[in-house]
Write an enzyme that holds these catalytic residues in place. Structure first.
Site, PDB file in Angstrom:
ATOM      1  N   ARG A  66       0.801  -1.220   0.000  1.00 43.94           N
ATOM      2  CA  ARG A  66       0.000   0.000   0.000  1.00 43.94           C
ATOM      3  C   ARG A  66       0.836   1.273   0.000  1.00 43.94           C
ATOM      4  NH1 ARG A  66      -3.800  -0.131   4.808  1.00 43.94           N
ATOM      5  NH2 ARG A  66      -1.713  -0.246   5.568  1.00 43.94           N
ATOM      6  N   LYS A 109      -0.491 -19.538   5.621  1.00 42.28           N
ATOM      7  CA  LYS A 109      -1.414 -19.918   6.673  1.00 42.28           C
ATOM      8  C   LYS A 109      -1.801 -18.682   7.481  1.00 42.28           C
ATOM      9  CE  LYS A 109       0.069 -21.494  10.742  1.00 42.28           C
ATOM     10  NZ  LYS A 109       0.688 -20.576  11.698  1.00 42.28           N
ATOM     11  N   ASP A 130       2.706 -24.799   4.339  1.00 42.11           N
ATOM     12  CA  ASP A 130       3.000 -25.094   5.744  1.00 42.11           C
ATOM     13  C   ASP A 130       4.514 -25.128   5.800  1.00 42.11           C
ATOM     14  OD1 ASP A 130       3.787 -26.386   8.114  1.00 42.11           O
ATOM     15  OD2 ASP A 130       1.800 -27.257   8.319  1.00 42.11           O
ATOM     16  N   HIS A 131       5.124 -24.099   6.378  1.00 40.64           N
ATOM     17  CA  HIS A 131       6.569 -23.977   6.206  1.00 40.64           C
ATOM     18  C   HIS A 131       7.340 -25.118   6.876  1.00 40.64           C
ATOM     19  CE1 HIS A 131       6.602 -22.139  10.229  1.00 40.64           C
ATOM     20  NE2 HIS A 131       7.899 -22.355  10.255  1.00 40.64           N
ATOM     21  N   LYS A 156      11.227 -27.679   5.823  1.00 38.31           N
ATOM     22  CA  LYS A 156      12.429 -27.877   6.650  1.00 38.31           C
ATOM     23  C   LYS A 156      13.136 -29.162   6.222  1.00 38.31           C
ATOM     24  CE  LYS A 156      10.470 -25.583  10.719  1.00 38.31           C
ATOM     25  NZ  LYS A 156      11.330 -24.553  11.245  1.00 38.31           N
ATOM     26  N   HIS A 160       1.233 -27.582  11.596  1.00 33.89           N
ATOM     27  CA  HIS A 160       2.580 -28.135  11.744  1.00 33.89           C
ATOM     28  C   HIS A 160       2.591 -29.502  12.451  1.00 33.89           C
ATOM     29  CE1 HIS A 160       3.461 -24.205  10.423  1.00 33.89           C
ATOM     30  NE2 HIS A 160       3.563 -23.607  11.591  1.00 33.89           N
ATOM     31  N   LYS A 186       4.088 -22.031  23.780  1.00 34.19           N
ATOM     32  CA  LYS A 186       4.948 -20.844  23.824  1.00 34.19           C
ATOM     33  C   LYS A 186       5.452 -20.670  25.246  1.00 34.19           C
ATOM     34  CE  LYS A 186       3.438 -18.924  19.737  1.00 34.19           C
ATOM     35  NZ  LYS A 186       4.326 -19.277  18.647  1.00 34.19           N
TER      36      LYS A 186
HETATM   37  C1  BG6 Z   1       4.304 -20.278  12.706  1.00 31.22           C
HETATM   38  C2  BG6 Z   1       3.433 -19.897  13.868  1.00 31.22           C
HETATM   39  O1  BG6 Z   1       3.550 -20.919  11.717  1.00 31.22           O
HETATM   40  O2  BG6 Z   1       5.329 -21.151  13.158  1.00 31.22           O
HETATM   41  C3  BG6 Z   1       4.260 -19.262  14.975  1.00 31.22           C
HETATM   42  O3  BG6 Z   1       2.452 -18.969  13.427  1.00 31.22           O
HETATM   43  C4  BG6 Z   1       5.406 -20.160  15.357  1.00 31.22           C
HETATM   44  O4  BG6 Z   1       3.449 -18.990  16.105  1.00 31.22           O
HETATM   45  C5  BG6 Z   1       6.193 -20.588  14.123  1.00 31.22           C
HETATM   46  O5  BG6 Z   1       6.247 -19.442  16.241  1.00 31.22           O
HETATM   47  C6  BG6 Z   1       7.244 -21.624  14.473  1.00 31.22           C
HETATM   48  O6  BG6 Z   1       8.034 -21.865  13.355  1.00 31.22           O
HETATM   49  P1  BG6 Z   1       9.559 -22.298  13.500  1.00 31.22           P
HETATM   50  O7  BG6 Z   1      10.011 -22.514  12.093  1.00 31.22           O
HETATM   51  O8  BG6 Z   1      10.264 -21.162  14.182  1.00 31.22           O
HETATM   52  O9  BG6 Z   1       9.572 -23.537  14.344  1.00 31.22           O
END
Ligand code: BG6
Length: 527
Positions: free
Chosen positions: A65, A173, A202-203, A207, A265, A365
């Site tokens: 923006r 996500k 989904d990252h 990994k 995850h 957390k």
């Molecule tokens: C994200 C969550 O998808 O993954 C976060 O929204 C979380 O809350 C994070 O901290 C954790 O990812 P990683 O790669 O640091 O384990």
């Protein structure tokens, strides 16, 4: 003890599917000034470019923006890269060549004029591939996913016409906040693109260690035959985070840990650990098996949620002597919030392979350390010989897949302590990525961006996968709705979560094992 001698180069097998062919294309990033772009996307793209994995002709257009020039946008990206690149310092010459392909398109996401400008920008130049092969990356709030897709479609930039080039949509996500919103989003997106053009991220799947779960299971003869209810006693999956919610209070108030971590995850990790072998390494074959596994998880009922799921929220506490705020004291969090920052659960997979084997998943957390691992504990030996004498002191064999940090795999078994007395002690065989392959570990987003550019959907979440996962966690959510957190569900920041999470395991004679600390040199105290 080392697992193997260093790998023999001659024995390395380069898989056909490992080679990515990326055609010349344009990558359009919506949310170009955002955190994800700065921290993850641009560093990943820079590294892909550095390693010559991007196509010879490509361009990146950032959309956001704020008013800025291409030069000021590039300067911001460079500053972010200096901060977040996994290799330092940034190579100036490589950066200059990379940055020459980057431009900026200012505009509000809800304004059709933005898409008109974008269309004009993408029509520039006489390279047909750059005009027609388009990857749209939605690094924006989920409330914009459907709107952006629709506007792209109206502007003629996204459609089901696959004759001229390709168009793909990468969606971050969270994908919906429950089953019905995820289904509604898919219904909307598939008006403008086929399911196969939609890449849900989904990252965790990007990994290295997570991808290695498949290699470990299906490229080795020795473990897979042990991978079943006859041999495995139980499985623990831990994803613990030392950080609190911090500045993401607004998002977390809507999400909570169940939606933020478990729905995606943790269930993805579980699927890779427990799924049946796919018939091939093709995207659909792998995803079919993941869905099959998720569908085999015994659905939760209000009764089983009460017995098998534990939630928690951190209160003020102290980590390493530092005072830490409680969740309710974090910015933008309601002072009486009932949102969970911790979930532990015990689930069962009702299929031939896993019937009766407890799977324990936990994530939270403000736990004592950031570490993720999968721990497979094998059944004990019969109660004769050593087991008869040592009883519960005889350690059960375990396989620990350390996902992060200190990535590697440890096999724990019993051995004789040298000496004239007969003493049995757990020992370990250890494989460490760093020792074996050196320090090079690409970031998850490098792999995921490359795959999306190459059109390989294996590491992305299919519609039925996301829906099956929502169906599971929705049942938990529903059981929690309207139930404020009770005193026993709070845990001090810096602790391992509510005590009730321990009881989930102890009633079956099991115990949570602490994952390894970040940067800790030794793996686990033996004994
Ligand atoms: C994200 C969550 O998808 O993954 C976060 O929204 C979380 O809350 C994070 O901290 C954790 O990812 P990683 O790669 O640091 O384990």
């Amino acid at each position: 003890m080392n697992w193997t001698d260093p790998l023999d180069e001659m024995l390395r097998c380069r898989l056909e599917t490992g080679r990515k062919t990326v055609t010349p294309c344009s990558l359009i990033i919506f949310g170009a000034s955002g955190d994800l772009t700065m921290r993850k996307l641009i560093p990943a793209l820079y590294h892909l470019f550095h390693d010559q994995q991007l196509p010879s002709r490509f361009r990146i257009v950032g959309v956001a923006r704020r008013e800025k020039t291409a030069e000021s946008f590039r300067a911001e990206l460079r500053a972010a890269l200096d901060r977040y690149s996994r290799t330092q310092p940034v190579d100036d010459a490589v950066w200059e060549r990379f940055a020459a392909n980057v431009s900026y398109c200012q505009g509000d996401l809800t304004d059709p004029a933005t898409y008109g400008r974008l269309q004009t920008r993408l029509a520039e130049g006489d390279d047909a591939a750059l005009r027609q092969n388009l990857l749209f990356y939605l690094a924006v709030s989920p409330s914009h996913f459907a709107g952006v897709a629709e506007q792209l479609h109206t502007a003629g930039l996204l459609g089901k016409n696959e004759e001229k080039g390709w168009q793909r949509l990468v969606v971050e996500k969270p994908y919906g906040h429950d089953l019905s919103s995820a289904q509604a989003l898919t219904r909307t997106l598939t008006q403008f693109a086929y399911e196969r053009q939609i890449f849900r991220i989904d990252h965790y799947l990007g990994k290295e260690t997570v991808q290695n779960l498949l290699m470990f299971r299906f490229a080795n003869a020795i473990f897979e035959r042990l991978w079943n209810r006859d041999v495995i006693e139980h499985v623990q999956i831990t994803v613990s985070e030392a950080a609190g919610v911090g500045s993401r209070g607004g998002y977390y108030e809507e999400a909570g840990t169940l939606r933020d971590m478990v729905q995606n995850h943790l269930l993805q990790l579980l699927a890779l650990v427990a799924m049946e072998p796919p018939v091939s390494l093709e995207a659909e074959a792998v995803r079919d098996q993941k869905v099959q596994l998720l569908k085999s998880i015994r659905p939760f009922t209000p009764e089983t949620v009460a017995r098998q799921v534990v939630r928690g929220q951190y209160t003020a506490g102290g980590g390493n002597g530092q005072p830490l705020p409680g969740y309710r004291q974090e910015p933008i969090v309601r002072p009486d919030s009932n949102v969970e920052t911790y979930v532990a659960l015990n689930l069962f997979i009702d299929n031939w392979r896993w019937a009766g084997v407890p799977f324990y998943l936990r994530t939270g957390k403000r736990l004592p350390r950031s570490a993720s691992e999968v721990r497979v504990t094998f059944r004990r030996t019969p109660d004769v010989l050593f087991a008869a004498q040592c009883g519960a002191d005889l350690d059960a064999n375990a396989l620990i897949l350390r996902l992060q940090p200190d990535e590697g795999i440890t096999l724990r078994f019993n051995g004789k302590v040298p000496g004239t007395n007969l003493i049995v002690s757990p020992v370990r065989m250890d494989f460490g990525y760093r020792a074996e392959f050196g320090a090079y570990t690409p970031e998850a987003y490098e792999r995921l961006l490359l795959d999306a550019l190459a059109g390989d959907a294996t590491l992305f979440i299919r519609q039925d996968e996301v829906e099956t996962a929502w169906r599971l966690v929705d049942a938990i959510r529903v059981a929690w709705d309207g139930q404020p957190l009770q005193a026993h569900e709070f845990y001090p920041a810096g602790s391992w979560g509510p005590a009730a999470a321990d009881a989930l395991l102890t009633r079956r004679g099991h115990h949570w094992k602490k994952p390894q600390a970040n940067g800790q040199a030794t793996h686990e105290t033996i004994g």
